[in-house]
Design a protein around this motif. Structure first.
Motif, PDB file in Angstrom:
ATOM      1  N   UNK A 168       0.821  -1.205   0.000  1.00 10.75           N
ATOM      2  CA  UNK A 168       0.000   0.000   0.000  1.00 10.75           C
ATOM      3  C   UNK A 168       0.861   1.264   0.000  1.00 10.75           C
ATOM      4  N   UNK A 169       2.178   1.105   0.013  1.00 11.74           N
ATOM      5  CA  UNK A 169       3.070   2.256  -0.002  1.00 11.74           C
ATOM      6  C   UNK A 169       3.258   2.717  -1.443  1.00 11.74           C
ATOM      7  N   UNK A 170       2.875   3.947  -1.715  1.00 16.70           N
ATOM      8  CA  UNK A 170       2.901   4.454  -3.080  1.00 16.70           C
ATOM      9  C   UNK A 170       4.301   4.659  -3.624  1.00 16.70           C
ATOM     10  N   UNK A 171       4.422   4.753  -4.953  1.00 14.50           N
ATOM     11  CA  UNK A 171       5.729   4.909  -5.587  1.00 14.50           C
ATOM     12  C   UNK A 171       6.266   6.332  -5.437  1.00 14.50           C
ATOM     13  N   UNK A 172       7.571   6.468  -5.606  1.00 18.39           N
ATOM     14  CA  UNK A 172       8.219   7.776  -5.598  1.00 18.39           C
ATOM     15  C   UNK A 172       9.126   7.861  -6.814  1.00 18.39           C
ATOM     16  N   UNK A 173       8.538   7.966  -8.008  1.00 14.04           N
ATOM     17  CA  UNK A 173       9.355   7.966  -9.228  1.00 14.04           C
ATOM     18  C   UNK A 173      10.283   9.177  -9.298  1.00 14.04           C
ATOM     19  N   UNK A 174      11.527   8.920  -9.683  1.00  9.50           N
ATOM     20  CA  UNK A 174      12.508   9.986  -9.857  1.00  9.50           C
ATOM     21  C   UNK A 174      12.638  10.310 -11.344  1.00  9.50           C
ATOM     22  N   UNK A 175      13.422  11.350 -11.645  1.00  6.45           N
ATOM     23  CA  UNK A 175      13.636  11.724 -13.045  1.00  6.45           C
ATOM     24  C   UNK A 175      14.200  10.557 -13.838  1.00  6.45           C
ATOM     25  N   UNK A 176      15.077   9.772 -13.203  1.00 11.81           N
ATOM     26  CA  UNK A 176      15.689   8.632 -13.883  1.00 11.81           C
ATOM     27  C   UNK A 176      14.644   7.608 -14.313  1.00 11.81           C
TER      28      UNK A 176
END
Length: 470
Positions: free
Chosen positions: A62-70
């Motif tokens: 249930x922990x959401x993603x943290x997309x980076x620029x990469x």
């Protein structure tokens, strides 16, 4: 046999022949039964975006993603084997992640998620949750301690004035930044209980205060209420969409508790009851219905779910006029994949361009037509992002004219259009080709496919020609 043969030829020939004295033309494009990857509908990814690796086996988080620029720059497969092609990503984040310190918000996480979804060909559905496997932020607990001290799922006092003050601030700050973002599809009301799904204690007046706040802060057509508890009853008064979070729960046996085969489950004892009691049976006409699995299909399959149960669940999805189904982004059982692809095809809208009737000759710059379009899906299109458009081409001369039709009104069933449009350019004597598409309002490029055969390389559906006689 001869009559049967002629009938087949007639069906296959969408243009037919026209006599020299004919005043009108009638075109019947051929329907396609294929799957079309259209926006805002179908099977969603969860906590991931197209091309990301699947959750393993029956696990998810249930922990959401943290997309980076990469993450946005790296090359990924368009879709992942073992899952359905998708145009929707559904992500949830905890309060502790979004506001780790008082007043210091990590809105970059949401911004990057919206960007990443767009790059991967998806729109984004969002939920922000006060607590669940992660507690409310530590700084907030200094003001309003949790009511329990377990390893997870420790609720705050939902009726405490400070809970309203600080949680409503999160929602307000989100709404200011993202409420009108074109790639934000929906936003869940999430107030009470773990994951904001409704299983907790809260006074009715407090729940009403929260829902009124969400509706005041966000575009109403994007707001989704969960089907658990009083929130569904009160929220449905505002014609907002709803989400069922445990579809596929078909438990039938509870030894020693109830007669075999009559165990309480969501599919029999909850959803038909709450939808009727909330008077929400027609809410789908104005806002989307979104459904997600209890566990996931891999779990169903491993635990011996009969195929007729799966078929029953899919029939229920259609009955509730669902637009999106979210099965937790784990590998779908190969044996069931055809059924899930059929589900993805039918969920939401599916427009077939049945017939086009118009004057054979163009009268100046004035073009009049009639069209029959049928929505063979189970819901309308809810986003005001697309227009019905016609493209007129003669050699290098071309123009695109948007219709005034509001495609959000195309409910399942028939749509009959009679319309006059004015062409912004004049054509020379001869034939002008006519194509049709559902285009992005801003770019005027095709974005939504009709369920028809014969598209051009640039995704327009050819109709026929009109004559210019000067």
């Amino acid at each position: 046999m001869a009559k049967d043969y002629k009938y087949k030829v007639f069906l296959a020939d969408r243009k037919g022949g026209w006599g020299k004295d004919e005043k009108f033309k009638k075109v019947r494009p051929l329907e396609s039964k294929e799957f079309f990857l259209n926006p805002h509908k179908g099977i969603a990814t969860f906590q991931h975006f197209n091309g990301d690796p699947l959750f393993k086996d029956t696990f998810w988080t249930e922990k959401g993603p943290a997309p980076a620029e990469a993450d946005m720059k790296k090359k990924t497969p368009t879709f992942v084997k073992g899952y359905a092609p998708s145009t929707v990503s559904y992500c949830r984040w905890y309060w502790q992640t979004i506001e780790p310190k008082e007043g210091r918000f990590r809105w970059d996480i949401i911004e990057n998620a919206l960007k990443c979804a767009e790059i991967r060909g998806q729109s984004l559905e969002v939920r922000l949750m006060a607590f669940g496997e992660l507690d409310t932020p530590e700084w907030f607990q200094q003001y309003c301690p949790n009511l329990t001290k377990e390893k997870a799922n420790n609720p705050p006092d939902h009726d405490h004035p400070l809970f309203f003050k600080y949680w409503s601030r999160v929602i307000s700050e989100f709404a200011k930044r993202f409420g009108n973002h074109p790639n934000l599809d929906t936003f869940d009301i999430a107030v009470v209980g773990p994951w904001g799904e409704g299983d907790g204690k809260i006074k009715k007046e407090t729940m009403e205060k929260f829902i009124n706040f969400y509706i005041a802060e966000l575009p109403r057509h994007k707001i989704i209420v969960n089907s658990d508890g009083y929130q569904m009853v009160y929220g449905s008064c505002f014609d907002i969409g709803w989400r069922g979070d445990c579809f596929g729960d078909m438990r039938m046996s509870a030894p020693g508790a109830v007669p075999n085969g009559t165990c309480w489950n969501h599919m029999y004892d909850m959803y038909p009851k709450v939808v009727c009691e909330a008077n929400a049976t027609d809410n789908w006409k104005r806002a989307p219905v979104l459904l997600e699995t209890c566990w996931n299909p891999a779990w169903w399959y491993k635990n011996g779910m009969p195929e007729e149960y799966l078929d029953f669940c899919h029939e229920q999805y259609y009955k509730y006029h669902a637009s999106v189904f979210m099965p937790k982004y784990s590998e779908l059982p190969a044996k069931w994949m055809p059924k899930f692809m059929e589900l993805a095809k039918k969920l939401g809208y599916r427009f077939v361009f049945r017939q086009f009737f118009y004057d054979r000759k163009l009268k100046g710059n004035w073009f009049q037509y009639q069209a029959w379009i049928e929505n063979v899906g189970v819901a309308p299109m809810y986003r005001d992002l697309y227009d019905l458009a016609f493209r007129f081409t003669q050699g290098k001369k071309q123009c695109i004219v948007n219709s005034i039709q509001d495609i959000r009104r195309w409910l399942p069933g028939d749509v009959w259009i009679t319309e006059d449009i004015t062409l912004p350019v004049s054509f020379d004597r001869g034939e002008v080709k006519i194509d049709v598409a559902l285009v992005d309002k801003k770019t005027k490029k095709p974005k939504v496919f009709f369920a028809n055969k014969g598209y051009t390389k640039d995704a327009w559906l050819p109709l026929d020609t009109i004559e210019v006689d000067k």
